[in-house]
Design an enzyme around this catalytic site. Structure first.
Site, PDB file in Angstrom:
ATOM      1  N   ASP A 536       0.849  -1.189   0.000  1.00  0.00           N
ATOM      2  CA  ASP A 536       0.000   0.000   0.000  1.00  0.00           C
ATOM      3  C   ASP A 536       0.889   1.244   0.000  1.00  0.00           C
ATOM      4  O   ASP A 536       1.612   1.506   0.962  1.00  0.00           O
ATOM      5  CB  ASP A 536      -0.905  -0.018   1.240  1.00  0.00           C
ATOM      6  N   HIS A 537       0.826   2.016  -1.088  1.00  0.00           N
ATOM      7  CA  HIS A 537       1.722   3.160  -1.241  1.00  0.00           C
ATOM      8  C   HIS A 537       1.388   4.298  -0.273  1.00  0.00           C
ATOM      9  O   HIS A 537       2.181   5.234  -0.111  1.00  0.00           O
ATOM     10  CB  HIS A 537       1.668   3.670  -2.684  1.00  0.00           C
ATOM     11  N   ARG A 538       0.235   4.255   0.378  1.00  0.00           N
ATOM     12  CA  ARG A 538      -0.076   5.269   1.383  1.00  0.00           C
ATOM     13  C   ARG A 538       0.761   5.072   2.642  1.00  0.00           C
ATOM     14  O   ARG A 538       0.979   6.014   3.412  1.00  0.00           O
ATOM     15  CB  ARG A 538      -1.560   5.196   1.759  1.00  0.00           C
TER      16      ARG A 538
END
Length: 564
Positions: A536-538
């Site tokens: 998850d790039h967040r």
């Protein structure tokens, strides 16, 4: 210690009222005046309080039972001063004045049939103001439901609004019949006796009755709605019965059916009652319904209307929720023979979750290879040494231990998003995808950091068997902090697994194969395992993902690193 019977206090002259909600259970500690049960007539619901403090030893009523004044509600074990309730005044239900007056009115009408039958209705010459009738000694009661709207035809005694105190809710009826021109209150307003409630046009009122109407708990046949028909010989207009407001039908009107304490609980949590389906009697919303709904929202299983409006996400594949063109509808039978089969329950559930996760998570996948030549040789020798135990060690068991070590090294991979914060979990529960005849299931190895490879292998075998037989419990599929999806027994090279929210990463593994690897002097055959890490790039950036994969590869290449 003393056992005390807690009884239904004075609730007016009602013969019997139905128990629609139990607010306590055996073993609970209750305070004096704490609500124990909710009862309901056809016009009001009220909570029955306790006359003493103590511990509930026995419930004497169940949902659907009928109770009246003096009925034993429960037995309380009290101590000290609470053991002598005789000296204290009997508690009363706070809606009593209005309900007592309603019953008195009803009894007087039944006792004097000539008076009621001799009433004549006269048409009003202009707009009629409807005021809040006698509701007892209440002040500033809140309007919680509006049951009508401008333009509606109103019958005499038809319920217009519902008001609520801290212990009771009641419906306010109309004193006249006619067409509702204007409603003077809205949900959230507070009202008192005499306040202007509504204005009717073409109103018809009982001429003989000069007293203000009271909040009545009359039988359904008592109210009458004026209906145009030929005059009788006496010049009186014929009337037909108007149905009483049915709380169970409130869902169709968007009006939730719940007790005052449950409404207060919902307000404290910010839960929209109108979006909850009640499991109680007559569809009544209970505290457990609110808790269950809250847990589902927090887990991401459901969204409130407000959430959907802010961040719409398609769950049916239509595409319109995302502003996309509609999903194509094709009559496949035009092109050849077809067979239609409904998807299984597990695929329907997992499909909705996968779609949400794929749409809502900005996912990236890193691909890498790990040299497992020495680890595979160790696995084979371990299985030979443990042939008699019946436990077969798979590469996935080693992967689970290696992932735990990597998660400890890079703790953000073992976290979850909670609004604008990250929750770092201090436990390592690893889920593994299991292919079953009913669809994909993900059993979870709990506390994998505390277990050895042999124990993990044994648990995996037991859980995989239960998954294939459809016997996995919800507890055995919950709590994972990281998931591994292995296609090693099938084949393939790389793929992009979908993250299982609220996790922030997932590892995909395919079938290992021998490849020539340069060792600095020559190409040598090495057994290489393809790794596909989706994150998850967040929460995670590309550099951290690359380091995680590299570290995982180092552990698989030399498993002694697990001990470091």
């Amino acid at each position: 210690m003393a056992l005390i019977d807690v009884k239904v206090p004075d609730i007016g002259d009602f013969d019997e009222v139905a128990v629609i909600e139990l607010l306590v259970k055996v073993g609970d500690t209750v305070k004096a005046e704490q609500s124990l049960i909710t009862v309901e007539s056809d016009k009001a619901s009220m909570e029955i309080p306790s006359s003493t403090a103590g511990v509930v030893k026995e419930l004497k009523v169940a949902l659907g039972d009928k109770v009246k004044q003096g009925s034993v509600v429960l037995v309380v074990e009290a101590a000290g001063d609470a053991a002598a309730p005789a000296a204290a005044p009997e508690p009363s239900v706070r809606a009593e004045p209005a309900l007592r007056q309603a019953q008195d009115d009803r009894n007087s009408e039944q006792a004097s049939p000539s008076t009621s039958s001799g009433r004549t209705e006269v048409a009003a010459s202009g707009p009629i103001e409807i005021h809040i009738p006698n509701i007892g000694d209440f002040k500033d009661v809140a309007v919680i439901e509006v049951l009508v709207k401008a333009g509606d035809k109103i019958a005499v005694e038809q319920s217009l609004i519902t008001v609520e105190s801290d212990k009771a809710s009641m419906e306010i009826p109309s004193s006249h019949a006619g067409v509702l021109k204007e409603l003077k209150v809205k949900v959230g307003d507070t009202v008192n006796i005499g306040d202007l409630l509504a204005i009717l046009e073409g109103a018809v009122a009982p001429a003989a009755s000069t007293a203000a109407p009271s909040v009545r708990a009359e039988p359904v046949e008592a109210p009458a709605q004026v209906q145009a028909s030929p005059s009788t010989g006496s010049g009186r207009t014929e009337a037909v019965a108007a149905p009483a407001h049915n709380p169970a039908a409130s869902a169709s009107l968007g009006l939730p059916h719940a007790s005052p304490s449950v409404r207060k609980f919902a307000r404290e949590l910010g839960v929209p009652l109108a979006e909850i389906k009640g499991s109680g009697l007559k569809g009544r919303i209970t505290a457990e319904d609110i808790q269950s709904f809250t847990k589902s929202v927090m887990a991401g299983a459901v969204q409130t209307v407000a959430q959907s409006a802010k961040a719409p996400a398609s769950t049916g594949g239509g595409g319109s929720e995302l502003g996309l063109i509609p999903w194509p509808k094709v009559d496949f039978a035009k092109f050849g023979p077809i067979e239609r089969k409904e998807m299984g329950r597990i695929k329907k559930i997992s499909g909705a979750n996968l779609l949400r996760n794929a749409v809502m998570i900005p996912a990236v996948t890193n691909f890498d290879d790990a040299d497992i030549t020495d680890l595979e040789a160790f696995r084979v020798s371990t299985n030979k040494e443990n042939e008699k135990s019946g436990v077969k060690v798979t590469m996935l068991a080693f992967l689970i231990k290696a992932c735990v070590a990597s998660l400890k090294k890079f703790p953000e991979f073992n976290s979850s998003l909670d609004g604008d914060a990250l929750v770092y979990k201090q436990f390592w529960h690893i889920g593994f995808a299991a292919d079953t005849p009913n669809g994909l299931m993900v059993p979870v190895i709990k506390d994998a950091d505390k277990k050895g490879v042999l124990q993990i292998s044994q648990e995996m075998g037991e859980l995989a068997k239960k998954a294939r037989e459809g016997k996995l419990s919800p507890a055995e599929m919950s709590g994972a902090t990281f998931t591994i999806s292995s296609l090693g027994g099938i084949g393939g090279r790389y793929f992009t697994p979908i993250i299982n929210a609220p996790e922030v990463a997932i590892l995909g593994v395919c079938k290992s194969q021998m490849e020539p690897v340069w060792d600095g002097k020559a190409f040598v055959p090495r057994l290489m395992l393809p790794l596909s890490l989706t994150w998850d790039h967040r929460v995670i950036d590309g550099a951290a993902a690359a380091r995680f994969n590299a570290y995982l590869g180092q552990i698989l290449g030399d498993f002694r690193r697990v001990l470091l």
